[in-house]
Enzyme design. Structure first.
Site, PDB file in Angstrom:
ATOM      1  N   LYS A  91      14.627 -24.393 -41.014  1.00 27.81           N
ATOM      2  CA  LYS A  91      13.924 -25.637 -40.715  1.00 27.81           C
ATOM      3  C   LYS A  91      14.821 -26.629 -39.991  1.00 27.81           C
ATOM      4  CE  LYS A  91      11.078 -25.320 -44.902  1.00 27.81           C
ATOM      5  NZ  LYS A  91      10.835 -25.922 -46.238  1.00 27.81           N
ATOM      6  N   ARG A  92      16.070 -26.705 -40.446  1.00 25.97           N
ATOM      7  CA  ARG A  92      16.973 -27.711 -39.892  1.00 25.97           C
ATOM      8  C   ARG A  92      17.290 -27.462 -38.419  1.00 25.97           C
ATOM      9  NH1 ARG A  92      20.035 -24.504 -43.262  1.00 25.97           N
ATOM     10  NH2 ARG A  92      21.666 -23.270 -42.257  1.00 25.97           N
TER      11      ARG A  92
END
Length: 283
Positions: free
Chosen positions: A245-246
């Site tokens: 996600k990051r």
């Protein structure tokens, strides 16, 4: 058989999440078992209800059906506190006041599976100093790994398709069980919740193989059952790195908005066919 998929509502799901959810779902269904959803939402500062709704919509779009209402980790804070109190009463945890900068600056910090290990600075504080500092300083709670591992003794767990593996929790050092900003770490919360849900088979990515050493130790210390494990290959991008996600990995919501057929995508993932630019690799 009871499997689970446990997304954290800190961002939207991507292809890696879809692959993991499908494997857990299909394993349960093939065995005539149950597939549950757990929302790992104890990170109050980053969790968003909009991400919970999006995750459930993504899973439905893929054609997955789950049994019962989704479970919320945020509803189990008392269970985590009770486990931590039990470990504290046995002298197996201690408060830690060190910052990440303190640990990074320590020349005594060895390395483990997840990077630098905690050098044990606060483990050596006297009881009086711990109590004095607890009243005034933010702190997390760490497991005294030496004492805990000695108490538990040799530990094993079964990896599906590979047989029995010897756990090595000591390699992880004095792990955090409750963070300064959260009532429980991933290790503690996931171990307790898997037992409470009756999970018999944990299906998750190969990047979590090493974490199983720690979970096996916590199961032994807290008298919890040990499920069987299956750690699967990770979906990686064009750079060969696993999706995260990051890093802004393309989300399932984006694919839905583009008109991609969720059921067809699910069948492709089941067959190991990924969209162009993606691949499956073990960690």
């Amino acid at each position: 058989m009871l499997t689970r998929f446990a997304p954290s509502p800190t961002g939207e799901l991507h292809l890696g999440h879809a692959y993991s959810a499908l494997l857990a779902h299909d394993a349960a269904r093939a065995a005539g078992g149950r597939f549950r959803i757990r929302i790992d939402d104890i990170d109050g500062g980053r969790s968003r209800e909009s991400h919970v709704a999006a995750a459930l919509a993504d899973l439905a779009w893929l054609g997955l059906a789950w049994d019962g209402a989704p479970v919320r980790q945020s509803a189990h804070l008392d269970a985590y506190a009770a486990a931590l109190a039990d470990l504290a009463a046995r002298g197996l945890v201690y408060p830690c006041f060190c910052t990440r900068a303190d640990i990074a600056a320590s020349l005594a910090a060895p390395h483990g599976p997840a990077g630098p290990l905690y050098p044990g600075t606060c483990r050596r504080l006297t009881a009086a100093e711990r109590e004095r500092r607890r009243a005034a300083e933010p702190h997390c709670w760490r497991l005294d790994m030496g004492r805990a591992a000695a108490l538990a003794g040799p530990l094993r767990w079964e990896e599906e398709g590979q047989g029995v593996r010897l756990a090595d929790p000591a390699a992880h050092g004095d792990i955090v069980l409750a963070r300064k900003d959260a009532p429980a770490s991933y290790h503690l919360a996931s171990t307790i919740d898997d037992a409470a849900m009756g999970v018999t088979h944990v299906v998750r990515g190969a990047d979590l193989i090493a974490s199983t050493d720690v979970h096996r130790l916590l199961q032994a210390l807290l008298a919890l059952p040990t499920p069987r494990y299956r750690h699967h290959a990770l979906v990686c991008g064009a750079d060969g790195r696993r999706l995260a996600k990051r890093d802004g990995a393309a989300t399932l919501a984006m694919l839905r908005e583009k008109g991609v057929d969720g059921g067809a995508l699910a069948n492709d993932l089941r067959a190991g066919r990924l969209p162009a630019g993606y691949s499956l690799r073990m960690a």
